[in-house]
Scaffold this motif. Structure first.
Motif, PDB file in Angstrom:
ATOM      1  N   UNK A 277       0.807  -1.218   0.000  1.00 27.07           N
ATOM      2  CA  UNK A 277       0.000   0.000   0.000  1.00 27.07           C
ATOM      3  C   UNK A 277       0.842   1.272   0.000  1.00 27.07           C
ATOM      4  N   UNK A 278       2.118   1.179   0.297  1.00 23.43           N
ATOM      5  CA  UNK A 278       2.954   2.364   0.470  1.00 23.43           C
ATOM      6  C   UNK A 278       3.550   2.809  -0.858  1.00 23.43           C
ATOM      7  N   UNK A 279       3.197   4.021  -1.257  1.00 30.48           N
ATOM      8  CA  UNK A 279       3.748   4.579  -2.494  1.00 30.48           C
ATOM      9  C   UNK A 279       5.258   4.710  -2.364  1.00 30.48           C
ATOM     10  N   UNK A 280       5.953   4.313  -3.399  1.00 26.72           N
ATOM     11  CA  UNK A 280       7.397   4.344  -3.378  1.00 26.72           C
ATOM     12  C   UNK A 280       8.028   3.069  -2.875  1.00 26.72           C
ATOM     13  N   UNK A 281       7.208   2.104  -2.451  1.00 22.80           N
ATOM     14  CA  UNK A 281       7.765   0.829  -1.993  1.00 22.80           C
ATOM     15  C   UNK A 281       8.549   0.171  -3.118  1.00 22.80           C
ATOM     16  N   UNK A 282       9.752  -0.286  -2.807  1.00 20.73           N
ATOM     17  CA  UNK A 282      10.631  -0.875  -3.806  1.00 20.73           C
ATOM     18  C   UNK A 282      10.995  -2.297  -3.428  1.00 20.73           C
ATOM     19  N   UNK A 283      11.141  -3.117  -4.465  1.00 23.80           N
ATOM     20  CA  UNK A 283      11.519  -4.507  -4.261  1.00 23.80           C
ATOM     21  C   UNK A 283      12.624  -4.838  -5.255  1.00 23.80           C
ATOM     22  N   UNK A 284      13.796  -5.073  -4.733  1.00 21.95           N
ATOM     23  CA  UNK A 284      14.925  -5.445  -5.568  1.00 21.95           C
ATOM     24  C   UNK A 284      14.995  -6.972  -5.688  1.00 21.95           C
ATOM     25  N   UNK A 285      15.749  -7.432  -6.657  1.00 18.27           N
ATOM     26  CA  UNK A 285      15.935  -8.853  -6.820  1.00 18.27           C
ATOM     27  C   UNK A 285      14.713  -9.573  -7.346  1.00 18.27           C
ATOM     28  N   UNK A 286      13.918  -8.882  -8.169  1.00 14.16           N
ATOM     29  CA  UNK A 286      12.750  -9.536  -8.784  1.00 14.16           C
ATOM     30  C   UNK A 286      13.224 -10.738  -9.603  1.00 14.16           C
ATOM     31  N   UNK A 287      12.501 -11.829  -9.461  1.00 18.17           N
ATOM     32  CA  UNK A 287      12.868 -13.070 -10.147  1.00 18.17           C
ATOM     33  C   UNK A 287      11.886 -13.371 -11.263  1.00 18.17           C
TER      34      UNK A 287
END
Length: 461
Positions: A277-287
Motif C-alpha cells: 500500500x505504500x507509495x514508493x515501496x521498492x523490491x529489488x531482486x525480482x525473479x
C-alpha cells in the motif's frame, strides 16, 4: 471489456461524476509516468480545456473548440464489402502511413454471443466459430475514411494488446476457452500479430509460445525485444505478470513466431501485490520463473506449480506500456471480498529490468463518497500535452479524462449515447484511446454502441 456478471471492466477505480470537478484522487509521483521521477507528491485537480458542451446530436460532449467525426459505427457496411462493422469496439492503436495517412487497428471483444461478429475472410480467419477479431481503417490526413476492412477474424474476446516497435499490432484474447467450449473448433487464449497495412502478410497465426491465458495487454522493450504481458484473470487465484524472451528479438514482422521462453514474475516475499500500500515501496531482486506449461494443456498457468516459493499474483492486471527504460503495468483494483490480500482503488507499478526493481509509483482512489465516482477507467495513453488520457469504464456517465503533468484532472469527453431508458439512462464505456502520429487527432472508441470517433481541436493550447 464488459462482461456479464462482473463490473464492466477494469483498470483503476479513478473517475468522477460531473463534467467538471472530477472526483479523482492520486497519490504518488505522476511525473514518474513520463520522466522516471521518483519523488512522491499529492496531485491536484482542475486545468484542461474548459467545461464540456452538450452535443446536440447526442453522441459525444467535448470542450468548446473541439469537434468530432464519426469514423465508423457497428452494423454499418464495411467499405471492403466483407460484411458489417463488428460490435464491441475495444483496444486500438494508430500507425503512420505514407502521404500523411493513418492506419487504425481496432479490437472487437466479441464472445460467442457477439451482437455483430467479425466477418470471416479467407486467409484471415483462425477459427470460424470465433466472433472476435480486429478491423483496420485507413484514413487520409483529414480523417476521411479511405478503407475499412477485416484485419483478423475467428478469434475471441479481443480485449487489448499493444503496438510493436516494427509497426504491427499484437491483439490479445482475454479467454481460456478450449476447443469444444462455446462451439469453438480451436483452443483460444492466444496473442496474434496484425499488420495494419496488409493484414494478409500476418494472417491468423496464434503466437503460441507467448502463452495461453486470459491476456490483457502487452508492451515491448525496444532495446531488448522482451515482450511484457498482463493477465486479467477473473477469479482467484488472480493473474500473473509475464515476460516473453523471443528467440528472435526485434526481428520484425513475423519474428515472434520463431518462439521463445515465457516466464512469470516472482517478487520475493510478496505473493499478492495488493498487500503493498505504500507509495514508493521498492523490491529489488525480482525473479523470473519459467512457466511449466505455456500452453496450459491441463492446468491454467496461474494454477501451475512454480515451486515451493510460489509466484506473485495480482487482481485485475490490465494496462501495460513502455516508458523510458521501464515497463509500467496497472492493477485496476483489488477487493478483499473477492480474494485479494487487501483493498485498493488502483495501482501503477514500474519494473526496471536493468535493476530488477519493482516500484509502486501511483495509487488511485476516490476523494468523495465511494458510490459517487465512476469506476474502472480503461485504456491509458500519452497525450500530445505530455499528460495522460484515461478512458472511464464503470457505472453512470462515462468520460475520457485528461491528467496533466502537474497532476490536474479534467474531463475531455463524455459519452451521450443513452443505451438505457429515459428513466434509467446508461452509457457505454470508452476504450482504445490513442493519438495520430502527428498528435493532432485523438481517436477513441465507445464500446456500446460500437462507435469510433476522431476528435480534433486546440490540443496544444
Amino acid at each position: 471489456m464488459t462482461e456479464s456478471g462482473r463490473i464492466a471492466t477494469r483498470r483503476q477505480v479513478l473517475a468522477g461524476t460531473g463534467a467538471v470537478g472530477a472526483g479523482i484522487a492520486f497519490s504518488g509521483a505522476l511525473a514518474e509516468l513520463f520522466a522516471g521521477t521518483a519523488a512522491a507528491q499529492p496531485l491536484g485537480h482542475g486545468g484542461g480545456y474548459g467545461p464540456l458542451v452538450p452535443d446536440p446530436k447526442g453522441l459525444l460532449d467535448l470542450p468548446k473548440g473541439f469537434r468530432y467525426r464519426v469514423l465508423s459505427r457497428e452494423g454499418d457496411p464495411l467499405s471492403s464489402g466483407e460484411g458489417k462493422v463488428p460490435s464491441n469496439h475495444d483496444g486500438m492503436s494508430a500507425f503512420a502511413g505514407r502521404g500523411g495517412r493513418v492506419h487504425l487497428v481496432r479490437n472487437h471483444e466479441n464472445r460467442a454471443d457477439g451482437r455483430v461478429p467479425v466477418p470471416t475472410v479467407e486467409g484471415l480467419t483462425y477459427d470460424p466459430a470465433g466472433k472476435g477479431g480486429c478491423t483496420a481503417l485507413t484514413l487520409d490526413s483529414r480523417n476521411n475514411v479511405l478503407s475499412e476492412r477485416v484485419a483478423i477474424a475467428g478469434t475471441a474476446v479481443n480485449c487489448a494488446g499493444g503496438p510493436t516497435p516494427w509497426g504491427t499490432w499484437l491483439t490479445c484474447e482475454e479467454t481460456e476457452d478450449r476447443a469444444g467450449t462455446n462451439g469453438y473448433a480451436k483452443d483460444h487464449g492466444f496473442i496474434f500479430e496484425v499488420d495494419p497495412v496488409d493484414p494478409h502478410r500476418t494472417g491468423a497465426v496464434p503466437l503460441t509460445a507467448m502463452g495461453r491465458f486470459q491476456h490483457e495487454a502487452i508492451a515491448v522493450d525496444p532495446r531488448r525485444g522482451v515482450v511484457y504481458e498482463t493477465e486479467d484473470a477473473f477469479q482467484k487465484p488472480f493473474g500473473l505478470f509475464y515476460r516473453f524472451l523471443p528467440d528472435r528479438p526485434l526481428g520484425g514482422r513475423g519474428s515472434l513466431r520463431a518462439g521463445g521462453r515465457l516466464q512469470a514474475m516472482r517478487v520475493p516475499g510478496v505473493p499478492d501485490l495488493s498487500s503493498i500500500q505504500d507509495i514508493g515501496a521498492e523490491f529489488d531482486g525480482v525473479e523470473w520463473v519459467d512457466v511449466p506449461d505455456p500452453q496450459a494443456a491441463q492446468t491454467p498457468i496461474r494454477l501451475q506449480d512454480f515451486g515451493r516459493r510460489g509466484i506473485t499474483h495480482a487482481q485485475k492486471l490490465e494496462g501495460c506500456y513502455w516508458g523510458g527504460r521501464s515497463v509500467y503495468f496497472v492493477s485496476s483494483f483489488a477487493r478483499s471480498a473477492e480474494g485479494s490480500a487487501a483493498d485498493h482503488f488502483g495501482q501503477i507499478w514500474r519494473y526496471d529490468p536493468d535493476r530488477r526493481r519493482l516500484t509502486l509509483v501511483i495509487v488511485f482512489g476516490p476523494d468523495t463518497d465511494v458510490q459517487l465516482p465512476g469506476e474502472s477507467p480503461d485504456n491509458i495513453c500519452l497525450a500530445p500535452s505530455g499528460g495522460l488520457m484515461v478512458c472511464e469504464d464503470g457505472n453512470g456517465a462515462q468520460h475520457v479524462y485528461g491528467v496533466t503533468r502537474r497532476g490536474e484532472v479534467y474531463p475531455m469527453a463524455r459519452g451521450s449515447q443513452n443505451i438505457g431508458t429515459p428513466e434509467e439512462p446508461e452509457w457505454g464505456e470508452f476504450a482504445g484511446v490513442t493519438f495520430s502520429p502527428d498528435g493532432d487527432t485523438m481517436y477513441v472508441n465507445c464500446y456500446t454502441p460500437g462507435t469510433t470517433f476522431a476528435v480534433t481541436g486546440p490540443w496544444r493550447r
